[in-house]
Design a protein around this motif. Structure first.
Motif, PDB file in Angstrom:
ATOM      1  N   LEU A  84      -5.407 -14.734 -11.359  1.00  0.00           N
ATOM      2  CA  LEU A  84      -6.713 -14.733 -12.022  1.00  0.00           C
ATOM      3  C   LEU A  84      -7.790 -14.126 -11.129  1.00  0.00           C
ATOM      4  CD1 LEU A  84      -6.528 -18.258 -13.671  1.00  0.00           C
ATOM      5  CD2 LEU A  84      -6.616 -16.082 -14.868  1.00  0.00           C
ATOM      6  N   TYR A  85      -7.770 -14.484  -9.846  1.00  0.00           N
ATOM      7  CA  TYR A  85      -8.761 -13.914  -8.933  1.00  0.00           C
ATOM      8  C   TYR A  85      -8.521 -12.425  -8.714  1.00  0.00           C
ATOM      9  CZ  TYR A  85     -10.767 -18.463  -7.888  1.00  0.00           C
ATOM     10  OH  TYR A  85     -11.418 -19.673  -7.983  1.00  0.00           O
ATOM     11  N   ALA A  86      -7.258 -11.999  -8.738  1.00  0.00           N
ATOM     12  CA  ALA A  86      -6.963 -10.563  -8.631  1.00  0.00           C
ATOM     13  C   ALA A  86      -7.553  -9.810  -9.815  1.00  0.00           C
ATOM     14  CB  ALA A  86      -5.450 -10.338  -8.552  1.00  0.00           C
TER      15      ALA A  86
ATOM     16  N   HIS B  53     -11.489  -1.015  -2.475  1.00  0.00           N
ATOM     17  CA  HIS B  53     -10.507  -0.524  -3.436  1.00  0.00           C
ATOM     18  C   HIS B  53      -9.081  -0.667  -2.878  1.00  0.00           C
ATOM     19  CE1 HIS B  53     -13.862   1.158  -5.698  1.00  0.00           C
ATOM     20  NE2 HIS B  53     -13.006   1.487  -6.663  1.00  0.00           N
ATOM     21  N   VAL B  54      -8.896  -0.246  -1.623  1.00  0.00           N
ATOM     22  CA  VAL B  54      -7.556  -0.288  -1.037  1.00  0.00           C
ATOM     23  C   VAL B  54      -7.091  -1.737  -0.858  1.00  0.00           C
ATOM     24  CG1 VAL B  54      -6.136   0.376   0.935  1.00  0.00           C
ATOM     25  CG2 VAL B  54      -7.897   1.920   0.106  1.00  0.00           C
ATOM     26  N   LYS B  55      -7.990  -2.609  -0.423  1.00  0.00           N
ATOM     27  CA  LYS B  55      -7.626  -4.014  -0.241  1.00  0.00           C
ATOM     28  C   LYS B  55      -7.202  -4.649  -1.569  1.00  0.00           C
ATOM     29  CE  LYS B  55     -10.485  -4.928   3.831  1.00  0.00           C
ATOM     30  NZ  LYS B  55     -11.703  -5.609   4.339  1.00  0.00           N
ATOM     31  N   THR B  56      -7.850  -4.227  -2.652  1.00  0.00           N
ATOM     32  CA  THR B  56      -7.485  -4.764  -3.964  1.00  0.00           C
ATOM     33  C   THR B  56      -6.116  -4.268  -4.391  1.00  0.00           C
ATOM     34  OG1 THR B  56      -9.836  -4.798  -4.557  1.00  0.00           O
ATOM     35  CG2 THR B  56      -8.249  -5.048  -6.349  1.00  0.00           C
ATOM     36  N   PHE B  57      -5.826  -2.993  -4.132  1.00  0.00           N
ATOM     37  CA  PHE B  57      -4.483  -2.462  -4.392  1.00  0.00           C
ATOM     38  C   PHE B  57      -3.439  -3.330  -3.686  1.00  0.00           C
ATOM     39  CE2 PHE B  57      -6.285   1.873  -5.402  1.00  0.00           C
ATOM     40  CZ  PHE B  57      -5.674   2.006  -6.630  1.00  0.00           C
ATOM     41  N   TYR B  58      -3.681  -3.610  -2.403  1.00  0.00           N
ATOM     42  CA  TYR B  58      -2.677  -4.302  -1.602  1.00  0.00           C
ATOM     43  C   TYR B  58      -2.588  -5.785  -1.938  1.00  0.00           C
ATOM     44  CZ  TYR B  58      -0.997  -0.503   1.198  1.00  0.00           C
ATOM     45  OH  TYR B  58      -0.355   0.635   1.594  1.00  0.00           O
TER      46      TYR B  58
ATOM     47  N   ARG C 189      -2.993  -6.963  -4.961  1.00  0.00           N
ATOM     48  CA  ARG C 189      -2.175  -6.966  -6.175  1.00  0.00           C
ATOM     49  C   ARG C 189      -0.701  -6.735  -5.824  1.00  0.00           C
ATOM     50  NH1 ARG C 189      -2.358  -9.170 -10.916  1.00  0.00           N
ATOM     51  NH2 ARG C 189      -4.478  -8.410 -11.315  1.00  0.00           N
ATOM     52  N   GLY C 190      -0.447  -5.874  -4.838  1.00  0.00           N
ATOM     53  CA  GLY C 190       0.930  -5.665  -4.384  1.00  0.00           C
ATOM     54  C   GLY C 190       1.540  -6.943  -3.830  1.00  0.00           C
ATOM     55  N   ASP C 191       0.783  -7.674  -2.997  1.00  0.00           N
ATOM     56  CA  ASP C 191       1.269  -8.953  -2.457  1.00  0.00           C
ATOM     57  C   ASP C 191       1.584  -9.933  -3.589  1.00  0.00           C
ATOM     58  OD1 ASP C 191       0.943  -7.974   0.075  1.00  0.00           O
ATOM     59  OD2 ASP C 191      -0.975  -8.962   0.431  1.00  0.00           O
ATOM     60  N   LEU C 192       0.724  -9.942  -4.600  1.00  0.00           N
ATOM     61  CA  LEU C 192       0.902 -10.863  -5.724  1.00  0.00           C
ATOM     62  C   LEU C 192       2.169 -10.517  -6.513  1.00  0.00           C
ATOM     63  CD1 LEU C 192      -0.298 -13.184  -7.353  1.00  0.00           C
ATOM     64  CD2 LEU C 192      -1.674 -11.528  -8.590  1.00  0.00           C
ATOM     65  N   LEU C 193       2.379  -9.228  -6.775  1.00  0.00           N
ATOM     66  CA  LEU C 193       3.585  -8.801  -7.494  1.00  0.00           C
ATOM     67  C   LEU C 193       4.841  -9.091  -6.675  1.00  0.00           C
ATOM     68  CD1 LEU C 193       2.226  -5.419  -8.898  1.00  0.00           C
ATOM     69  CD2 LEU C 193       2.892  -7.405 -10.256  1.00  0.00           C
TER      70      LEU C 193
ATOM     71  N   TYR D  50       9.420  -6.258  -7.833  1.00  0.00           N
ATOM     72  CA  TYR D  50       9.450  -5.453  -6.620  1.00  0.00           C
ATOM     73  C   TYR D  50       9.030  -3.998  -6.839  1.00  0.00           C
ATOM     74  CZ  TYR D  50      12.013  -9.565  -5.225  1.00  0.00           C
ATOM     75  OH  TYR D  50      12.362 -10.850  -4.992  1.00  0.00           O
ATOM     76  N   ASN D  51       9.520  -3.354  -7.893  1.00  0.00           N
ATOM     77  CA  ASN D  51       9.150  -1.958  -8.118  1.00  0.00           C
ATOM     78  C   ASN D  51       7.656  -1.820  -8.395  1.00  0.00           C
ATOM     79  OD1 ASN D  51      11.676  -0.814  -7.737  1.00  0.00           O
ATOM     80  ND2 ASN D  51      12.310  -1.206  -9.835  1.00  0.00           N
ATOM     81  N   GLU D  52       7.098  -2.769  -9.180  1.00  0.00           N
ATOM     82  CA  GLU D  52       5.667  -2.745  -9.446  1.00  0.00           C
ATOM     83  C   GLU D  52       4.869  -2.995  -8.161  1.00  0.00           C
ATOM     84  OE1 GLU D  52       4.565  -4.826 -13.301  1.00  0.00           O
ATOM     85  OE2 GLU D  52       6.636  -5.500 -13.004  1.00  0.00           O
ATOM     86  N   ALA D  53       5.368  -3.900  -7.328  1.00  0.00           N
ATOM     87  CA  ALA D  53       4.685  -4.183  -6.057  1.00  0.00           C
ATOM     88  C   ALA D  53       4.650  -2.942  -5.187  1.00  0.00           C
ATOM     89  CB  ALA D  53       5.390  -5.328  -5.323  1.00  0.00           C
ATOM     90  N   PHE D  54       5.803  -2.271  -5.096  1.00  0.00           N
ATOM     91  CA  PHE D  54       5.832  -1.094  -4.249  1.00  0.00           C
ATOM     92  C   PHE D  54       4.890  -0.017  -4.773  1.00  0.00           C
ATOM     93  CE2 PHE D  54       7.168   3.005  -2.791  1.00  0.00           C
ATOM     94  CZ  PHE D  54       7.314   2.782  -1.435  1.00  0.00           C
ATOM     95  N   LYS D  55       4.802   0.133  -6.087  1.00  0.00           N
ATOM     96  CA  LYS D  55       3.901   1.143  -6.652  1.00  0.00           C
ATOM     97  C   LYS D  55       2.454   0.830  -6.262  1.00  0.00           C
ATOM     98  CE  LYS D  55       2.759   3.638 -10.889  1.00  0.00           C
ATOM     99  NZ  LYS D  55       1.329   3.689 -10.584  1.00  0.00           N
ATOM    100  N   GLN D  56       2.082  -0.468  -6.239  1.00  0.00           N
ATOM    101  CA  GLN D  56       0.729  -0.839  -5.807  1.00  0.00           C
ATOM    102  C   GLN D  56       0.494  -0.442  -4.353  1.00  0.00           C
ATOM    103  OE1 GLN D  56      -1.098  -1.773  -9.035  1.00  0.00           O
ATOM    104  NE2 GLN D  56      -2.101  -2.493  -7.212  1.00  0.00           N
TER     105      GLN D  56
END
Length: 691
Positions: free
Chosen positions: A99-101, A119-124, A126-130, A136-142
């Protein structure tokens, strides 16, 4: 109920903020004014977390931010990002973190590109969350998108943190040589920050990356290289002391952490005297409020192990008691607490063995394996997830971004990968067709793998070679299959494809996912029992553990699992017996109707064996199908009551495992009334099995 209220309230707040922002709110065409109260609240929030006071920290931060007025989008982003990271990493509450993401990403719409770091911190984030959700594939794309954005919009030295994240993924997958490559690249990038005078980029990140590279070498059992980088980090910290008086406590904390790690490298080399000196120095620095007291707990584990190695068991026991008291009284991050408890139970078992207390040693060992199994099940998906093609794609795209700055285009790159995907898909489809058509798939594989002519000839003469080739082929197919899944997922995100093309891509991805599941089943066939470690297995505990693990899967169909067992210990391979239990219970769930009951019972078969029963109220097994139920690639397979897919190899693998342990497996079934599977296991291992 509380989470539902939290979601509803949180959603109302976000909608209200969006309405405010849309009604003439300021968009970040120029930087927002820094909110000094929020900055101070964030500093205190982070300091409380560093001191292991997580619950106090979040209560304080919620109270402070609730009283702030006239917050701009950057302020709100900072609040959401900090709260989200706390809930993800400290409490491991994925729902709240998600929710916070969402809220942080909403604020990015107001920040535009003058805040590239955010912007970059938000990408990462979201990656940690995924990653925590095992997507895993979605996380790596983030991570990949975040690093590409960072490459285009940040100074070179700031890339280092995002390169490190790729190393973290590899480390969690236990692919250490690949991880260290990324960490070294991050270290090189962090040393290119001469123009940045901030404390984070001039001190925090460079020394932490030297420490990380050293840790990788230590984990890879190359202590000399580890010592080199630890000493390099300590020299860097010593030099920085004079110029960082304002942050002297943080500098001391960093020195204490690296000192403890250096002691671990010396212990690995057998230099116990210097190792003990460094451990005690590290504990003296960080085992106090305001310092890295959680790291001090880790160093105590290392010191306790050293005491055992040097026959000072009483000192070890005293230190372990001290550590356990700290763990029960302190507010320690969940993942850190679990890892410390795992090491605590392991060392306690060794201590009790040394002093001859067999009963307490067994209790400690049981707790160790229970916690280890729990942690392994959490991390298992990531360790086996094969993202090699995704990592290769990242490297290629990274190079393509560099070429783009020089005027090059990415068209040739995309076309090349498209051709590779099409070629790999055709190869997989041919392989799948041949596997389905006949059990003589060996001849078909010979046509696809002409370079393995001599090995395939030996395959026809020996079952042992047969098993070996099957494993090699299945293992080697995982990379292209996983790569296809990752690449197609990325292609489906791209614009410009027609609907027809997108449907074809979706079909390709579904076929690759299906084939990957089949390959993972193949890797379990015809294992060698002599390579397995045999231990005491508490069958009562294992039955209850499996029932609890699959309870949620059963509840999804309104089913109930009833497990009844007796205390009994056998000598076996715990992981293999767990696989049999999970497979039989999973089949019962799959082939039973909604709102039915699945019965599991463990009882004494005779004085030398145990008998386990798994009974369902499902659709039953037709007589003609039962004759082939335990065959590899059996035609006796069908969809579950909710359409669940089956490859038909699970029961064959179960039979191999049970018979390899000296037991038997069989079933009784009545159409429309249900099926009961039985298996027996000897209490003592067979003499032919290597323990």
């Amino acid at each position: 109920m509380q989470k539902k209220l939290f979601i509803a309230n949180h959603s109302l707040v976000v909608i209200f903020i969006l309405l405010l922002c849309s009604c003439g709110g300021k968009v970040a065409d120029e930087p927002f004014t820094e909110n000094s109260k929020l900055k101070r609240a964030i500093q205190n929030f982070n300091q409380l977390q560093d001191n292991g006071k997580g619950k106090i920290a979040i209560n304080y931060f919620n109270s402070e931010t609730a009283n702030l007025k006239n917050l701009n989008p950057l302020d709100l982003w900072l609040i959401y990002w900090n709260k989200g990271k706390y809930h993800l990493h400290y409490e491991q509450d994925v729902i709240k973190a998600d929710l916070y993401a969402d809220s942080a990403e909403t604020m990015l719409l107001q920040l535009k590109n003058i805040y590239p770091d955010e912007h970059v911190k938000t990408f990462y984030f979201r990656g940690d969350l995924l990653l925590a959700q095992k997507r895993y594939n979605e996380a790596f794309k983030q991570y990949y998108d975040g690093r590409e954005y960072a490459f285009k919009n940040l100074e070179p030295c700031k890339l280092s943190n995002y390169t490190s994240q790729l190393g973290n993924v590899k480390f969690k997958q236990e692919q250490l040589p690949d991880a260290i490559t990324y960490y070294k690249q991050a270290l090189k990038e962090s040393q290119n920050c001469e123009g940045d005078t901030s404390f984070e980029y001039s001190f925090v990140y460079p020394q932490s990356k030297m420490n990380t590279v050293a840790m990788m070498y230590e984990i890879m059992s190359t202590p000399d290289s580890a010592i080199h980088y630890y000493q390099q980090a300590l020299s860097f910290i010593e030099t920085a002391k004079a110029t960082n008086q304002k942050d002297s406590i943080f500098v001391q904390r960093a020195y204490g952490v690296v000192t403890g790690n250096l002691g671990g490298a010396y212990k690995m080399k057998g230099n116990y005297k210097d190792a003990e000196r460094l451990f005690l120095e590290s504990i003296a620095i960080n085992d106090r409020p305001g310092y890295e007291y959680q790291d001090a707990m880790t160093v105590k584990i290392k010191l306790a192990d050293l005491y055992l190695k040097t026959n000072r068991a009483s000192l070890c026991y005293t230190l372990l008691n001290n550590l356990f008291n700290s763990l029960t009284s302190a507010d320690v991050e969940n993942s850190q607490r679990n890892n410390l408890l795992l090491s605590y139970h392991r060392l306690l078992k060794i201590y009790y063995d040394k002093v001859g207390n067999i009963s307490d040693a067994y209790t400690a060992q049981t707790k160790f394996y229970a916690l280890k199994d729990s942690l392994s099940s959490v991390n298992k998906g990531l360790k086996v997830a094969d993202m090699e093609m995704a990592f290769e794609l990242n490297e290629q795209k990274y190079k393509a971004s560099m070429l783009e700055k020089e005027g090059e285009v990415k068209t040739a790159y995309l076309v090349t990968f498209g051709l590779l995907v099409v070629g790999a898909i055709f190869s997989i489809l041919f392989f799948w067709r041949d596997m389905k058509k006949s059990r003589s798939y060996i001849d078909k594989l010979r046509k696809l793998n002409y370079q393995n002519q001599q090995t395939l000839a030996a395959l026809e003469q020996s079952r042992e070679d047969n098993d070996k080739i099957l494993r090699i082929v299945a293992h080697d197919l995982r990379n292209p299959l996983s790569g296809i899944t990752g690449v197609v997922a990325l292609m489906m995100e791209e614009d410009g494809f027609s609907e027809e093309t997108k449907e074809e891509l979706a079909l390709i991805k579904a076929t690759a996912d299906h084939s990957l599941s089949l390959v993972n089943e193949l890797l379990q066939i015809n294992f060698n029992m002599n390579d397995l470690e045999m231990n005491n297995v508490d069958m009562d505990e294992l039955v209850q553990y499996c029932a609890e693990l699959l309870k949620h899967k059963a509840e999804a169909k309104g089913q109930k699992i009833v497990a009844k067992s007796i205390p009994v210990t056998i000598i076996a391979n715990r992981e293999k017996i767990w696989r049999v239990l999970s497979n039989l219970i999973g089949n019962a769930i799959k082939f039973s109707p909604n709102d039915s009951i699945i019965f599991i019972e463990l009882q004494q078969g005779d004085e030398h064996a145990v008998l386990l029963t798994v009974k369902d109220q499902g659709i039953g097994i037709p007589p003609g199908m039962g004759d082939h139920l335990f065959d590899i690639f059996t035609p006796a397979k069908r969809a579950g009551t909710a359409g669940e897919e089956s490859f038909g190899m699970g029961l064959s693998i179960c039979k191999q495992i049970i018979e390899a342990h000296g037991g038997k497996i069989w079933f009784e079934s009545e159409i429309g009334q249900g099926t009961t599977f039985y298996f027996t296991l000897p209490i003592l291992a067979r003499s032919s099995v290597k323990e």
